[in-house]
Design an enzyme around this catalytic site. Structure first.
Site, PDB file in Angstrom:
ATOM      1  CG  HIS A   1      -1.806   1.165   1.337  1.00 40.26           C
ATOM      2  ND1 HIS A   1      -2.354   1.584   2.534  1.00 40.26           N
ATOM      3  CD2 HIS A   1      -2.249   2.054   0.410  1.00 40.26           C
ATOM      4  CE1 HIS A   1      -3.098   2.662   2.327  1.00 40.26           C
ATOM      5  NE2 HIS A   1      -3.049   2.967   1.046  1.00 40.26           N
ATOM      6  CG  PHE A   2       3.440   2.323  -3.010  1.00 40.96           C
ATOM      7  CD1 PHE A   2       4.747   2.792  -3.024  1.00 40.96           C
ATOM      8  CD2 PHE A   2       3.217   0.985  -3.277  1.00 40.96           C
ATOM      9  CE1 PHE A   2       5.809   1.940  -3.297  1.00 40.96           C
ATOM     10  CE2 PHE A   2       4.264   0.123  -3.544  1.00 40.96           C
ATOM     11  CZ  PHE A   2       5.563   0.599  -3.561  1.00 40.96           C
ATOM     12  CG  PHE A   3       0.852   6.055   2.141  1.00 44.17           C
ATOM     13  CD1 PHE A   3      -0.269   6.231   2.926  1.00 44.17           C
ATOM     14  CD2 PHE A   3       1.591   4.893   2.285  1.00 44.17           C
ATOM     15  CE1 PHE A   3      -0.639   5.268   3.849  1.00 44.17           C
ATOM     16  CE2 PHE A   3       1.233   3.932   3.210  1.00 44.17           C
ATOM     17  CZ  PHE A   3       0.112   4.116   3.992  1.00 44.17           C
TER      18      PHE A   3
ATOM     19  CD  GLU B   1      -1.142  -0.041   5.925  1.00 39.72           C
ATOM     20  OE1 GLU B   1      -1.621  -0.181   7.064  1.00 39.72           O
ATOM     21  OE2 GLU B   1      -1.710   0.638   5.030  1.00 39.72           O
TER      22      GLU B   1
END
Length: 263
Positions: free
Chosen positions: A1-3, A13
């Site tokens: 999970h990139f931001f 994440e």
């Protein structure tokens, strides 16, 4: 999970599935190191860890709006608390429509009523009645003029009338930080987050929880877990069940067990 934006946000994440093996985790962490990002490892949950906790920040800001807190006061209190952007502005950025869709899908999956609280009712009003879906659509909690800077939509005063007596900035700051720390504690209770350090790193690098606190978990430990629980109890009486503390957290407080420094 990139931001987002990926080129600026340092966190990744890593979410484990039921059958994720050690080699897959190791390869993921190696790759993340090679691209010079900072990883945290969490277990699967609706919203994972970061999105789940961050949503409490935006929801609390919208709850304040629905209560009659002046929108400018909400936004400024959030930034004064150390958050990079106010909850109304960031909801516009990701779109109010997305919050509306997630709320409906979560309610359907959990068998809950939607809209069930002040924030979800406000979101429904913005999307369904007022057709103000966020920045992508050119109108949300803010106006986005083509030839100038954004500004809070004046129509908020009509649909969310400000109460005559406004709360103090310190109380608003506490509410916004406490609700995020409490949801982090719930994630730890459920085993979504298994290490306090991951909770802290994820909160600071993932969505910009104030670095001076040390992160959401350190926020609790620094205040003192017993004091934190007492503060949540006070807020539950004033603002609602979302601040209610679990028996698990209350027991930790009674035993004086901090989150950091445990085996």
């Amino acid at each position: 999970h990139f931001f987002s934006p990926v080129d600026k946000m340092p966190l990744v994440e890593v979410i484990l599935g039921e059958k994720t093996e050690d080699e897959a985790i190791a390869r993921s962490l190696d790759y993340i190191q090679q691209i010079r990002k900072t990883p945290i490892v969490v277990n699967d949950s609706r919203g994972f860890y970061t999105s789940r906790v961050f949503s409490t920040f935006t929801a609390e800001g919208i709850n304040m709006l629905a209560e009659g807190v002046h929108p400018a006061l909400i936004e400024n209190a959030a930034k004064m608390a150390g958050m990079p952007v106010g909850p109304l502005a960031v909801t516009d950025e990701v779109t109010i429509e997305l919050a509306w869709k997630i709320g409906r899908e979560t309610a359907a999956a959990t068998g809950a009523e939607y809209p069930a609280d002040a924030s979800s009712r406000a979101i429904c009003m913005m999307v369904e009645d007022l057709d103000r879906k966020g920045k992508r659509y050119g109108k949300g909690f803010y106006e986005y003029p083509a030839d100038g800077r954004k500004y809070l939509w004046p129509g908020l005063a009509e649909h969310f009338p400000a109460q005559e007596e406004q709360p103090g900035v310190e109380e608003l700051k506490k509410r916004l930080l406490t609700i995020q720390a409490l949801e982090t504690a719930r994630c730890m209770e459920e085993g979504v987050v298994t290490h306090a350090e991951d909770g802290d790193i994820g909160s600071i690098f993932g969505w910009g929880f104030p670095a001076y606190t040390g992160g959401t978990v350190s926020y609790i430990d620094t205040l003192g877990i017993a004091e934190f629980v007492a503060e949540c109890d006070r807020m539950a009486r004033l603002y609602g069940e979302r601040f209610k503390v679990s028996d698990w957290l209350r027991e930790k407080a009674e035993q004086g067990q901090p989150f950091h420094g445990q085996a």
